[in-house]
Scaffold this motif. Structure first.
Motif, PDB file in Angstrom:
ATOM      1  N   GLU A 291       0.825  -1.209   0.000  1.00  0.00           N
ATOM      2  CA  GLU A 291       0.000   0.000   0.000  1.00  0.00           C
ATOM      3  C   GLU A 291       0.862   1.262   0.000  1.00  0.00           C
ATOM      4  OE1 GLU A 291      -3.588   2.104   2.608  1.00  0.00           O
ATOM      5  OE2 GLU A 291      -2.990   0.032   3.014  1.00  0.00           O
ATOM      6  N   ARG A 292       1.927   1.263   0.774  1.00  0.00           N
ATOM      7  CA  ARG A 292       2.823   2.423   0.796  1.00  0.00           C
ATOM      8  C   ARG A 292       3.528   2.587  -0.542  1.00  0.00           C
ATOM      9  NH1 ARG A 292       6.209   3.821   5.929  1.00  0.00           N
ATOM     10  NH2 ARG A 292       5.781   5.841   4.983  1.00  0.00           N
ATOM     11  N   ILE A 293       3.973   1.473  -1.119  1.00  0.00           N
ATOM     12  CA  ILE A 293       4.650   1.520  -2.422  1.00  0.00           C
ATOM     13  C   ILE A 293       3.716   2.085  -3.480  1.00  0.00           C
ATOM     14  CG2 ILE A 293       5.572   0.070  -4.279  1.00  0.00           C
ATOM     15  CD1 ILE A 293       6.741  -1.753  -2.069  1.00  0.00           C
ATOM     16  N   GLU A 294       2.472   1.630  -3.475  1.00  0.00           N
ATOM     17  CA  GLU A 294       1.495   2.126  -4.462  1.00  0.00           C
ATOM     18  C   GLU A 294       1.246   3.616  -4.279  1.00  0.00           C
ATOM     19  OE1 GLU A 294      -1.803  -0.450  -3.841  1.00  0.00           O
ATOM     20  OE2 GLU A 294      -1.010  -2.029  -5.183  1.00  0.00           O
ATOM     21  N   GLY A 295       1.191   4.072  -3.039  1.00  0.00           N
ATOM     22  CA  GLY A 295       1.009   5.501  -2.783  1.00  0.00           C
ATOM     23  C   GLY A 295       2.182   6.320  -3.285  1.00  0.00           C
ATOM     24  N   TRP A 296       3.403   5.856  -3.007  1.00  0.00           N
ATOM     25  CA  TRP A 296       4.591   6.563  -3.508  1.00  0.00           C
ATOM     26  C   TRP A 296       4.593   6.604  -5.031  1.00  0.00           C
ATOM     27  CZ3 TRP A 296       7.941   3.135   0.155  1.00  0.00           C
ATOM     28  CH2 TRP A 296       7.987   3.717   1.427  1.00  0.00           C
ATOM     29  N   ALA A 297       4.241   5.470  -5.663  1.00  0.00           N
ATOM     30  CA  ALA A 297       4.258   5.400  -7.125  1.00  0.00           C
ATOM     31  C   ALA A 297       3.255   6.385  -7.734  1.00  0.00           C
ATOM     32  CB  ALA A 297       3.957   3.978  -7.589  1.00  0.00           C
ATOM     33  N   ARG A 298       2.048   6.439  -7.173  1.00  0.00           N
ATOM     34  CA  ARG A 298       1.046   7.388  -7.694  1.00  0.00           C
ATOM     35  C   ARG A 298       1.535   8.822  -7.553  1.00  0.00           C
ATOM     36  NH1 ARG A 298      -2.520   3.782  -5.026  1.00  0.00           N
ATOM     37  NH2 ARG A 298      -2.562   5.149  -3.192  1.00  0.00           N
ATOM     38  N   GLU A 299       2.153   9.116  -6.419  1.00  0.00           N
ATOM     39  CA  GLU A 299       2.654  10.470  -6.190  1.00  0.00           C
ATOM     40  C   GLU A 299       3.778  10.820  -7.160  1.00  0.00           C
ATOM     41  OE1 GLU A 299       4.903  13.012  -2.654  1.00  0.00           O
ATOM     42  OE2 GLU A 299       3.874  11.136  -2.175  1.00  0.00           O
TER      43      GLU A 299
ATOM     44  N   LEU B 289      16.507 -12.559  -3.763  1.00  0.00           N
ATOM     45  CA  LEU B 289      15.695 -12.438  -2.559  1.00  0.00           C
ATOM     46  C   LEU B 289      14.625 -11.361  -2.691  1.00  0.00           C
ATOM     47  CD1 LEU B 289      18.201 -12.720   0.418  1.00  0.00           C
ATOM     48  CD2 LEU B 289      16.070 -13.989   0.193  1.00  0.00           C
ATOM     49  N   GLY B 290      14.943 -10.312  -3.426  1.00  0.00           N
ATOM     50  CA  GLY B 290      14.035  -9.187  -3.547  1.00  0.00           C
ATOM     51  C   GLY B 290      13.082  -9.261  -4.715  1.00  0.00           C
ATOM     52  N   ALA B 291      12.910 -10.443  -5.308  1.00  0.00           N
ATOM     53  CA  ALA B 291      12.072 -10.558  -6.506  1.00  0.00           C
ATOM     54  C   ALA B 291      10.642 -10.090  -6.251  1.00  0.00           C
ATOM     55  CB  ALA B 291      12.079 -12.004  -7.012  1.00  0.00           C
ATOM     56  N   GLN B 292      10.045 -10.509  -5.123  1.00  0.00           N
ATOM     57  CA  GLN B 292       8.662 -10.109  -4.839  1.00  0.00           C
ATOM     58  C   GLN B 292       8.553  -8.601  -4.630  1.00  0.00           C
ATOM     59  OE1 GLN B 292       6.108 -11.969  -5.151  1.00  0.00           O
ATOM     60  NE2 GLN B 292       7.088 -13.962  -5.301  1.00  0.00           N
ATOM     61  N   LEU B 293       9.563  -8.031  -3.981  1.00  0.00           N
ATOM     62  CA  LEU B 293       9.564  -6.590  -3.753  1.00  0.00           C
ATOM     63  C   LEU B 293       9.711  -5.827  -5.068  1.00  0.00           C
ATOM     64  CD1 LEU B 293       9.439  -4.594  -1.363  1.00  0.00           C
ATOM     65  CD2 LEU B 293      11.941  -4.615  -1.351  1.00  0.00           C
ATOM     66  N   ALA B 294      10.560  -6.328  -5.961  1.00  0.00           N
ATOM     67  CA  ALA B 294      10.742  -5.696  -7.265  1.00  0.00           C
ATOM     68  C   ALA B 294       9.460  -5.752  -8.083  1.00  0.00           C
ATOM     69  CB  ALA B 294      11.882  -6.376  -8.022  1.00  0.00           C
ATOM     70  N   ARG B 295       8.806  -6.903  -8.074  1.00  0.00           N
ATOM     71  CA  ARG B 295       7.547  -7.041  -8.819  1.00  0.00           C
ATOM     72  C   ARG B 295       6.491  -6.080  -8.279  1.00  0.00           C
ATOM     73  NH1 ARG B 295       8.785 -13.308  -8.653  1.00  0.00           N
ATOM     74  NH2 ARG B 295       9.062 -13.753 -10.883  1.00  0.00           N
ATOM     75  N   ALA B 296       6.409  -5.963  -6.960  1.00  0.00           N
ATOM     76  CA  ALA B 296       5.419  -5.063  -6.363  1.00  0.00           C
ATOM     77  C   ALA B 296       5.654  -3.621  -6.807  1.00  0.00           C
ATOM     78  CB  ALA B 296       5.474  -5.169  -4.838  1.00  0.00           C
ATOM     79  N   GLN B 297       6.916  -3.216  -6.877  1.00  0.00           N
ATOM     80  CA  GLN B 297       7.219  -1.845  -7.276  1.00  0.00           C
ATOM     81  C   GLN B 297       6.920  -1.617  -8.759  1.00  0.00           C
ATOM     82  OE1 GLN B 297      10.900  -0.078  -5.279  1.00  0.00           O
ATOM     83  NE2 GLN B 297      11.139  -2.267  -4.863  1.00  0.00           N
ATOM     84  N   MET B 298       7.225  -2.589  -9.600  1.00  0.00           N
ATOM     85  CA  MET B 298       6.923  -2.435 -11.020  1.00  0.00           C
ATOM     86  C   MET B 298       5.424  -2.395 -11.270  1.00  0.00           C
ATOM     87  SD  MET B 298       9.922  -4.550 -13.024  1.00  0.00           S
ATOM     88  CE  MET B 298       9.419  -3.883 -14.615  1.00  0.00           C
ATOM     89  N   ARG B 299       4.681  -3.254 -10.575  1.00  0.00           N
ATOM     90  CA  ARG B 299       3.210  -3.214 -10.724  1.00  0.00           C
ATOM     91  C   ARG B 299       2.665  -1.865 -10.263  1.00  0.00           C
ATOM     92  NH1 ARG B 299       3.579  -8.626  -8.663  1.00  0.00           N
ATOM     93  NH2 ARG B 299       3.038  -7.857  -6.571  1.00  0.00           N
ATOM     94  N   ALA B 300       3.241  -1.322  -9.193  1.00  0.00           N
ATOM     95  CA  ALA B 300       2.769  -0.030  -8.682  1.00  0.00           C
ATOM     96  C   ALA B 300       3.031   1.083  -9.680  1.00  0.00           C
ATOM     97  CB  ALA B 300       3.450   0.274  -7.346  1.00  0.00           C
ATOM     98  N   VAL B 301       4.217   1.114 -10.262  1.00  0.00           N
ATOM     99  CA  VAL B 301       4.558   2.169 -11.219  1.00  0.00           C
ATOM    100  C   VAL B 301       3.660   2.096 -12.436  1.00  0.00           C
ATOM    101  CG1 VAL B 301       6.302   2.937 -12.869  1.00  0.00           C
ATOM    102  CG2 VAL B 301       6.935   2.519 -10.500  1.00  0.00           C
ATOM    103  N   PHE B 302       3.508   0.914 -13.012  1.00  0.00           N
ATOM    104  CA  PHE B 302       2.753   0.832 -14.257  1.00  0.00           C
ATOM    105  C   PHE B 302       1.249   0.858 -14.017  1.00  0.00           C
ATOM    106  CE2 PHE B 302       6.981  -0.593 -15.483  1.00  0.00           C
ATOM    107  CZ  PHE B 302       7.200   0.323 -16.504  1.00  0.00           C
ATOM    108  N   GLY B 303       0.821   0.546 -12.801  1.00  0.00           N
ATOM    109  CA  GLY B 303      -0.564   0.814 -12.435  1.00  0.00           C
ATOM    110  C   GLY B 303      -0.823   2.308 -12.395  1.00  0.00           C
ATOM    111  N   ALA B 304       0.149   3.068 -11.849  1.00  0.00           N
ATOM    112  CA  ALA B 304       0.021   4.526 -11.812  1.00  0.00           C
ATOM    113  C   ALA B 304       0.066   5.120 -13.218  1.00  0.00           C
ATOM    114  CB  ALA B 304       1.136   5.120 -10.950  1.00  0.00           C
ATOM    115  N   VAL B 305       0.884   4.565 -14.085  1.00  0.00           N
ATOM    116  CA  VAL B 305       0.952   5.031 -15.475  1.00  0.00           C
ATOM    117  C   VAL B 305      -0.390   4.786 -16.173  1.00  0.00           C
ATOM    118  CG1 VAL B 305       1.996   4.549 -17.737  1.00  0.00           C
ATOM    119  CG2 VAL B 305       3.457   4.810 -15.719  1.00  0.00           C
ATOM    120  N   ALA B 306      -0.963   3.601 -15.951  1.00  0.00           N
ATOM    121  CA  ALA B 306      -2.245   3.273 -16.596  1.00  0.00           C
ATOM    122  C   ALA B 306      -3.373   4.180 -16.111  1.00  0.00           C
ATOM    123  CB  ALA B 306      -2.594   1.812 -16.322  1.00  0.00           C
ATOM    124  N   ALA B 307      -3.253   4.705 -14.888  1.00  0.00           N
ATOM    125  CA  ALA B 307      -4.304   5.556 -14.317  1.00  0.00           C
ATOM    126  C   ALA B 307      -4.184   7.020 -14.723  1.00  0.00           C
ATOM    127  CB  ALA B 307      -4.273   5.441 -12.794  1.00  0.00           C
TER     128      ALA B 307
END
Length: 417
Positions: free
Chosen positions: A116-124, A367-385
């Motif tokens: 949730e925090r990552i998604e908020g940062w990405a939208r901002e 080790l950080g694969a899940q974290l990387a995926r979450a950040q990429m989904r957040a960025v491109f979700g923000a781009v799509a919006a």
């Protein structure tokens, strides 16, 4: 298909100037179709998906520890001893012990708590950049992995620019403009003390070799100070958990080096690489963001290669490999192997299955694969919006590097849908 015995000039693979114009996929494809393993300079290049997987899951045969994981040999025996202390350059059981201490910080559940925090940062970040109309996508989104790393590893957020500086210096070793471009000022008292030790470029414009302790004195000073603070006043972060476990200060410092660089740089190039992928096929529908992100990682492949060293005499892809020889797995080639991927050069955001190797394979899987995926989904979700679509406003500027598929600049603008 080229003739089996055709002679192909492989020198371009290890010339950093080659990558300023892009990954030489045509050359990799030609070599890959001839054989799965090729002699390139002083190492064996492994180009097909199956053989790359085999190397990565066989640490007793192909060691990370013997020579480190970079193609270029450390300059001195002391430099080799230094890189061997890092988890990235260890084999089981030493690697297994350190990885076990870190695993709980990168579980899907732990990442979900941050999402949730990552998604908020990405939208901002994306919204603020798009409001300019035209902007540099690569530079604007670079703050997201820094904010995330600061949160996960307990680094004061005002010091995150130090992480940016350190990763530029390490990854930009072959690109002097990049390596010296992001000196940081300000921050906490811990940051200011570290900055007093930051080395300056030499007469040739190059920073000291970052693969030596002497080349990164500011990073190690900061890591040492942070370790002491976490030991005295632990928090709810990875670094505090490490200091509470069976980790020495030296191990902590080397893990901090790895997190500061790998945790930032790979994603910092993967995100604009994903944007380049979308720009390459503007009419391809993105129906599932998670599927599209996996294809971005395959098609762009942020880390192009990693080295292993043969621990014993062995055979791979019909080649006799002697103990002590370098063996370099080429992710950029394996991720476009037509034996695994249909139309491998095409970016297909709906591609399934997608057995890419961008996060590695075997005991060193990222080790950080899940974290990387979450950040990429957040960025491109923000781009799509966004209230419009992003289109290219100029050509990308690529990193001069034989290791990272880097993007220094990606001009885009917001256009009507």
């Amino acid at each position: 298909m080229p003739h089996q015995n055709a002679v192909v000039d492989t020198a371009a693979l290890m010339d950093p100037d080659t990558y300023v114009d892009g990954v030489p996929h045509a050359l990799l494809a030609e070599l890959r179709e001839q054989a799965s393993v090729h002699r390139v300079g002083d190492f064996w290049a492994v180009l097909r998906h199956a053989e790359v997987r085999h190397v990565l899951r066989s640490p007793t045969v192909f060691s990370s520890h013997l020579g480190g994981t970079q193609v270029r040999d450390p300059a001195t025996p002391e430099a080799l001893r230094y890189v061997r202390r890092m988890m990235l350059n260890q084999d089981p059981p030493e690697h297994t012990r350190l990885r076990g201490l870190l695993t709980r910080a990168f579980t899907p559940r732990a990442v979900a708590r941050l999402t949730e925090r990552i998604e908020g940062w990405a939208r901002e970040i994306v919204g603020r950049a798009a409001a300019k109309g035209e902007f540099d996508f690569a530079k604007e989104v670079a703050d997201l992995p820094l904010l995330t790393l600061a949160e996960v590893f307990g680094v004061p957020v005002e010091d995150r620019g130090l992480l940016f500086d350190w990763s530029n210096r390490v990854i930009g070793y072959e690109d002097t403009d990049y390596a010296a471009s992001s000196a940081f000022t300000g921050g906490t008292d811990l940051a200011r003390a570290a900055l007093a030790l930051r080395p300056a470029p030499g007469p040739d414009g190059r920073m000291p070799d970052p693969r030596t302790r002497d080349g990164m004195p500011d990073l190690y000073a900061y890591a040492h100070g942070l370790a002491e603070r976490k030991r005295r006043s632990p928090g709810d972060d990875v670094m505090s958990a490490l200091m509470a476990g069976d980790v020495s200060t030296e191990e902590f410092e080397n893990l901090f080096w790895l997190f500061s660089v790998a945790g930032n740089e790979t994603l910092r190039n993967g995100i604009p690489g994903g944007m380049i992928a979308l720009l390459s096929t503007p009419d391809a529908p993105v129906d599932d963001l998670g599927t599209a992100v996996e294809e971005m990682l395959r098609w762009w492949t942020p880390v192009m290669n990693f080295r292993r060293t043969a621990a014993v005499d062995t055979e791979l892809g019909g080649r006799r490999i002697r103990a002590g020889e370098k063996v370099v797995v080429w992710f950029s080639s394996a991720n476009r192997d037509p034996r695994v991927f249909d139309r491998p050069d095409v970016f297909d955001p709906a591609r399934r299955p997608n057995d890419h190797l961008s996060f590695g394979h075997g005991p060193h899987f990222c080790l950080g694969a899940q974290l990387a995926r979450a950040q990429m989904r957040a960025v491109f979700g923000a781009v799509a919006a966004l209230p419009g679509r992003l289109v290219a406003a100029g050509p990308p500027l690529r990193l001069r590097s034989t290791f990272q598929n880097g993007v220094k600049s990606l001009p885009v603008r917001l256009a009507a849908r």
